[in-house]
Design an enzyme around this catalytic site. Structure first.
Site, PDB file in Angstrom:
ATOM      1  N   GLY A  11       0.994  -1.194  -0.041  1.00 29.21           N
ATOM      2  CA  GLY A  11      -0.171  -0.210  -0.095  1.00 29.21           C
ATOM      3  C   GLY A  11       0.836   1.173   0.167  1.00 29.21           C
ATOM      4  N   GLY A  13      -0.415   4.205  -0.168  1.00 35.75           N
ATOM      5  CA  GLY A  13      -1.203   5.396   0.110  1.00 35.75           C
ATOM      6  C   GLY A  13      -0.506   6.161   1.283  1.00 35.75           C
ATOM      7  N   VAL A  15      -0.518   6.103   4.656  1.00 35.83           N
ATOM      8  CA  VAL A  15      -0.066   5.268   5.794  1.00 35.83           C
ATOM      9  C   VAL A  15       1.043   4.502   5.154  1.00 35.83           C
ATOM     10  CG1 VAL A  15      -0.447   3.452   7.624  1.00 35.83           C
ATOM     11  CG2 VAL A  15      -2.403   4.884   7.114  1.00 35.83           C
ATOM     12  N   GLY A  16       0.972   3.876   4.127  1.00 32.84           N
ATOM     13  CA  GLY A  16       2.126   2.940   3.656  1.00 32.84           C
ATOM     14  C   GLY A  16       3.189   3.988   3.175  1.00 32.84           C
ATOM     15  N   ARG A  84     -11.517   5.348   6.251  1.00 32.31           N
ATOM     16  CA  ARG A  84     -12.732   5.820   6.810  1.00 32.31           C
ATOM     17  C   ARG A  84     -12.914   7.128   5.926  1.00 32.31           C
ATOM     18  NH1 ARG A  84     -13.442   5.749  12.879  1.00 32.31           N
ATOM     19  NH2 ARG A  84     -11.221   6.019  13.054  1.00 32.31           N
ATOM     20  N   ASN A  97     -12.640  -4.358   3.139  1.00 26.58           N
ATOM     21  CA  ASN A  97     -11.291  -4.543   3.559  1.00 26.58           C
ATOM     22  C   ASN A  97     -10.907  -6.211   3.806  1.00 26.58           C
ATOM     23  OD1 ASN A  97     -10.609  -1.852   2.876  1.00 26.58           O
ATOM     24  ND2 ASN A  97     -10.259  -1.299   5.195  1.00 26.58           N
ATOM     25  N   ASN A 122      -7.883  -1.501   8.872  1.00 33.06           N
ATOM     26  CA  ASN A 122      -9.207  -1.620   9.563  1.00 33.06           C
ATOM     27  C   ASN A 122     -10.331  -2.309   9.197  1.00 33.06           C
ATOM     28  OD1 ASN A 122      -8.412  -0.309  12.178  1.00 33.06           O
ATOM     29  ND2 ASN A 122      -8.505   1.593  10.763  1.00 33.06           N
ATOM     30  N   ARG A 153      -1.813   8.759  21.339  1.00 30.75           N
ATOM     31  CA  ARG A 153      -2.683   9.759  21.459  1.00 30.75           C
ATOM     32  C   ARG A 153      -3.190  10.161  22.856  1.00 30.75           C
ATOM     33  NH1 ARG A 153      -6.257   7.101  16.471  1.00 30.75           N
ATOM     34  NH2 ARG A 153      -5.118   8.188  15.012  1.00 30.75           N
ATOM     35  N   HIS A 177      -9.089  -1.913  18.799  1.00 31.25           N
ATOM     36  CA  HIS A 177      -8.902  -0.550  18.365  1.00 31.25           C
ATOM     37  C   HIS A 177     -10.274  -0.002  17.731  1.00 31.25           C
ATOM     38  CE1 HIS A 177      -6.535   2.486  16.268  1.00 31.25           C
ATOM     39  NE2 HIS A 177      -7.058   2.053  15.140  1.00 31.25           N
TER      40      HIS A 177
HETATM   41  C1  LAC Z   1      -6.892   5.686  13.327  1.00 26.21           C
HETATM   42  C2  LAC Z   1      -6.765   4.430  12.169  1.00 26.21           C
HETATM   43  C3  LAC Z   1      -5.512   4.022  11.834  1.00 26.21           C
HETATM   44  O1  LAC Z   1      -6.817   5.177  14.664  1.00 26.21           O
HETATM   45  O2  LAC Z   1      -7.502   3.363  12.655  1.00 26.21           O
HETATM   46  O3  LAC Z   1      -6.211   6.639  13.013  1.00 26.21           O
END
Ligand code: LAC
Length: 310
Positions: A11, A13, A15-16, A84, A97, A122, A153, A177
């Site tokens: 991937g 994109g 993230v990749g 998303r 997915n 996801n 986070r 998650h």
């Molecule tokens: C997030 C996605 C990677 O938590 O699931 O941002």
């Protein structure tokens, strides 16, 4: 002379590509970035490669559309799939997915039968479960992106609130998650002091709510996709922990087989990572209420696993 580890990122994109960049910059591996879109991974890889003399790394990075080029990878990071859009939950991505993840996993395993797989696609806990079904790998060799990201986070929000360095904070985030994520404040520490001694319950609850909704908060801001800087940082730190045989303990999605009283379900738990992948699942002592929350989280993931059955 030894040779550098080989990491493939599936991937190209957001993230990749960010993950490939972070890995290349770390310098301990050569990186292959694969995407089905022609020319995209080649273009991004070349761009990253041309930053090597400027940033001072010796990793090579190659873009490809052909799984043959991923052959013999030590680690494969899977980021393919739909992300998303505003208003969607991670679970809304399940049907799209699951097909992608199972196809990708088959291709990956064909060329790298001994690799360790890290999944970001996801809903990630269900995708780890699915990949394990497809490749029949030992559970130590397939893990999901979750705790490092969610913990990152929470650490950020606590650091802002207390005005301390986020590096002094360790977060205890377990479970799915997703919406049923379990944060354990009494095991979340600021330089060894439990969060419960530093903030009121209301404050802590607000920080937890923001963490659980952390992915959605970014989706809401970006509008066209989901988070990628923190997710790719989390993936790169997981890769580094394995490749450097570090025995670091990080929160990852792992298949449980009786740990925490839960079986046949993937949940985020602290795991010890080294060249074997998940060397050990760390079982924390949870109290009754925490155990109950984790059971609820397991049920949520089991619901997704059920929904994947034909
Ligand atoms: C997030 C996605 C990677 O938590 O699931 O941002």
């Amino acid at each position: 002379m030894g040779k550098r580890a080989k990491i493939s990122v599936i991937g190209a994109g957001n993230v990749g590509a960010s993950c490939a960049q972070r890995l290349a910059e770390k310098g301990f591996s050569d990186v292959i970035m694969l995407d089905i879109v022609e020319r995209l991974p080649q273009g991004k890889a070349l761009d990253i490669q041309e930053s090597a003399p400027i940033n001072g790394f010796d990793s090579s990075i190659t873009g490809t559309n052909d799984y043959k080029d991923t052959a013999g990878s030590d680690i494969v990071v899977i980021t393919s799939g739909a992300a998303r859009k505003p208003g969607m939950t991670r679970d809304d991505l399940l049907k799209i997915n699951m097909k992608i993840t199972s196809d990708v996993t088959e291709n990956v395993v064909r060329y790298s039968p001994d690799c360790i797989i890290m999944i970001a696609t996801n809903p990630v806990d269900a995708m780890v479960y699915l990949a394990l079904q497809v490749n029949k790998f030992r559970r130590s060799r397939v893990m999901g992106l979750s705790g490092v990201l969610d913990g990152g986070r929470l650490r950020t929000f606590i650091a802002e609130e207390l005005k301390v360095s986020a590096q002094n904070i360790t977060a205890c985030v377990l479970g799915e998650h997703g919406k049923s994520m379990v944060v354990i404040p009494r095991l979340t520490m600021v330089n060894g002091v439990p969060l419960t001694q530093l903030l009121s319950k209301d404050k802590i609850d607000a920080l937890i709510a923001r963490t659980v909704g952390g992915g959605a908060e970014i989706v809401g801001l970006l509008k066209t996709g989901s988070a990628f800087y923190a997710p790719s940082a989390a993936l790169a730190s997981m890769v580094e922990a394995v490749i450097t045989d570090s025995n670091r303990i990080l929160g990852c999605g792992a298949l449980l087989d009786g740990e925490y009283g839960i079986k046949d379900t993937v949940l985020d738990v602290p795991v010890k990572l080294n060249r074997n992948g998940i060397e050990q699942i760390i079982e924390l002592e949870l109290n009754g209420d925490e155990k109950e929350q984790l059971q609820e989280s397991a049920k949520a993931v089991q619901g997704l696993i059920e929904a994947m059955k034909p």
